[in-house]
Scaffold this motif. Structure first.
Motif, short mmCIF file in Angstrom:
data_model
loop_
_atom_site.label_atom_id
_atom_site.label_comp_id
_atom_site.label_asym_id
_atom_site.label_seq_id
_atom_site.Cartn_x
_atom_site.Cartn_y
_atom_site.Cartn_z
N SER A 94 -6.63 0.26 -14.50
CA SER A 94 -6.72 0.29 -13.03
C SER A 94 -5.86 1.36 -12.35
CB SER A 94 -6.50 -1.07 -12.38
OG SER A 94 -5.80 -1.94 -13.16
N HIS A 125 -7.37 5.93 -11.09
CA HIS A 125 -8.37 5.96 -10.02
C HIS A 125 -9.35 7.13 -10.14
CE1 HIS A 125 -6.53 2.77 -7.65
NE2 HIS A 125 -5.38 3.30 -8.02
N ASN A 178 -12.94 -7.76 -15.29
CA ASN A 178 -12.45 -6.79 -14.32
C ASN A 178 -11.72 -5.60 -14.96
OD1 ASN A 178 -12.46 -6.00 -11.70
ND2 ASN A 178 -11.41 -7.82 -10.95
N GLY A 181 -11.91 -2.47 -13.01
CA GLY A 181 -11.98 -2.83 -11.60
C GLY A 181 -11.72 -1.70 -10.61
N ASN A 182 -10.80 -0.79 -10.93
CA ASN A 182 -10.45 0.24 -9.96
C ASN A 182 -10.90 1.64 -10.35
OD1 ASN A 182 -9.34 -1.24 -7.94
ND2 ASN A 182 -7.23 -0.96 -8.57
C1 LIG Z 1 -6.85 -1.99 -7.60
O1 LIG Z 1 -5.87 -1.26 -6.91
C2 LIG Z 1 -5.28 -1.97 -5.84
C3 LIG Z 1 -4.32 -1.06 -5.12
O2 LIG Z 1 -3.81 -0.08 -5.96
C4 LIG Z 1 -4.58 -3.21 -6.39
O3 LIG Z 1 -4.02 -3.97 -5.33
C5 LIG Z 1 -5.60 -4.07 -7.13
O4 LIG Z 1 -4.97 -5.18 -7.72
C6 LIG Z 1 -6.29 -3.27 -8.20
N1 LIG Z 1 -7.37 -4.03 -8.79
C7 LIG Z 1 -7.41 -4.28 -10.09
C8 LIG Z 1 -8.60 -5.06 -10.56
O5 LIG Z 1 -6.57 -3.92 -10.86
#
Ligand SMILES: *[C@@H]1O[C@H](CO)[C@@H](O)[C@H](O)[C@H]1NC(C)=O
Ligand SMILES: *[C@@H]1O[C@H](CO)[C@@H](O)[C@H](O)[C@H]1NC(C)=O
Ligand SMILES: *[C@@H]1O[C@H](CO)[C@@H](O)[C@H](O)[C@H]1NC(C)=O
Ligand SMILES: *[C@@H]1O[C@H](CO)[C@@H](O)[C@H](O)[C@H]1NC(C)=O
Ligand SMILES: *[C@@H]1O[C@H](CO)[C@@H](O)[C@H](O)[C@H]1NC(C)=O
Length: 303
Positions: free
Chosen positions: A119, A122, A141, A144-145
């Motif tokens: 994550s 990005h 997930n 996820g990011n």
């Molecule tokens: C994605 O990034 C945001 C902010 O950086 C964070 O709050 C969130 O937990 C992250 N999501 C995952 C699935 O890691």
């Protein structure tokens, strides 16, 4: 005077050269590129230049990647760790690599990918997790990011199942390799296979990415397993389901009988009530009639 400043300049240049030429032994350092492939490394190398943009650690015997040292390479865009003995990558491993575009972890011994490992990445465009035969699944997930990720290679990774949520953030994904995995195409995989059906990614190895169990699904391409699975999972009933259906039928039968009986009772009661009301009505009518005939229109007196 001139001589003094010249030697001063030389000293500065030399110092700069020494600082700039910082390079791990047994690696080759070019401009912002460090090649340590096949260097017989068993540990992550020291003395990596901090401005490294491309780092190849391929074909060594690394078992762990130290997150602290790796996190110093803020400009890293390309990291090749393929053909090593890595066993796990954790949430912190790539935490500092915010500029990374290409990550190759293929041909390792990964058993664990921690939740949130990818994550921080990005901007990641390509991720290669292929040939990690012990990696049975990925955390929910997992990506996820990684909204920029375009290519994901999961070939020969020992994957039985994947959670549909692992892919929820992958809005840019266009190429997905899934072949060479022993997919368990049972009802737990239904959501993922439907996701594959509706997303229309490119699956270059589609015909080789097949289910290996259960027997009735063996050999089906996983990218097309959504339809038969939907049929199997939504219509295949077991003994408990039949018992449940029987119970529901019984309830409906009992309910229907009760309702019919109640309706009958109500009808009878209503009939009776209507009958008595009619009789009363008739009596009242007769009574009024006789009064009207007796007195001379007593009605206005009530107002
Ligand atoms: C994605 O990034 C945001 C902010 O950086 C964070 O709050 C969130 O937990 C992250 N999501 C995952 C699935 O890691
Ligand atoms: C690295 O691993 C290979 C294959 O497992 C082995 O043959 C080799 O001896 C190892 N090298 C070192 C330096 O440990
Ligand atoms: C992923 O790695 C494997 C093994 O190193 C390689 O054969 C394959 O081409 C890579 N995938 C992509 C999409 O580059
Ligand atoms: C489907 O297969 C996986 C892996 O073999 C197993 O963990 C899961 O319990 C199975 N699910 C169902 C509904 O049978
Ligand atoms: C499918 O598998 C066969 C046999 O392993 C191989 O020759 C072929 O190249 C594979 N096709 C794709 C598209 O990966």
């Amino acid at each position: 005077m001139l001589y003094l400043s010249l030697s001063w300049l030389l000293l500065v240049l030399e110092l700069g050269l020494v600082l700039g030429s910082k390079c791990p032994t047994s690696c080759q350092c070019l401009a912002q590129e460090v090649l340590c492939s096949g260097a017989g490394l068993t540990e992550y190398p020291d003395n990596l230049p901090l401005d490294t943009r491309r780092l190849s650690l391929a074909h060594n015997n690394l078992t762990v990647l130290p997150s602290l040292e790796l996190g110093l390479l803020r400009d890293l865009v390309f990291l090749d760790c393929s053909h090593n003995q890595l066993k796990e990558v954790l949430e912190s491993t790539f935490a500092g690599l915010i500029r990374l575009l290409n990550l190759d972890l293929s041909c390792n011994q990964l058993t664990v990918v921690g939740p949130g490992t990818f994550s921080p990445l990005h901007g990641l465009l390509q991720l290669n997790l292929s040939h990690n035969p012990q990696l049975q699944t990925l955390p929910p997930n997992a990506f996820g990011n990684d909204s920029a990720l375009q290519l994901l290679d999961l070939r020969h990774a020992g994957l039985h199942r994947l959670d549909r949520t692992s892919f929820s953030g992958l809005s840019a994904l266009n190429t997905l390799y899934l072949s060479g995995n022993p997919w368990s195409c049972n009802c737990s995989l239904l959501d993922f296979t439907i996701f594959l059906l509706v997303k229309h990614h490119s699956y270059p190895d589609e015909l080789n990415a097949t289910c290996s169990e259960p027997v009735e699904m063996a050999g089906w391409p996983i990218a097309e397993a959504g339809n038969p699975l939907r049929y199997l999972c939504l219509t295949n009933l077991n003994v408990l389901d039949y018992l449940f259906l029987f119970l529901i039928g019984f309830c409906i039968f009992v309910g229907g009988t009760l309702a019919a009986w109640m309706t009958g009772v109500c009808a009878v009661l209503y009939q009776r009530a209507l009958h008595t009301a009619e009789e009363e009505d008739e009596e009242e009518h007769l009574w009024n009639h006789s009064r009207m005939q007796a007195g001379h229109d007593s009605f206005p007196h009530f107002i």
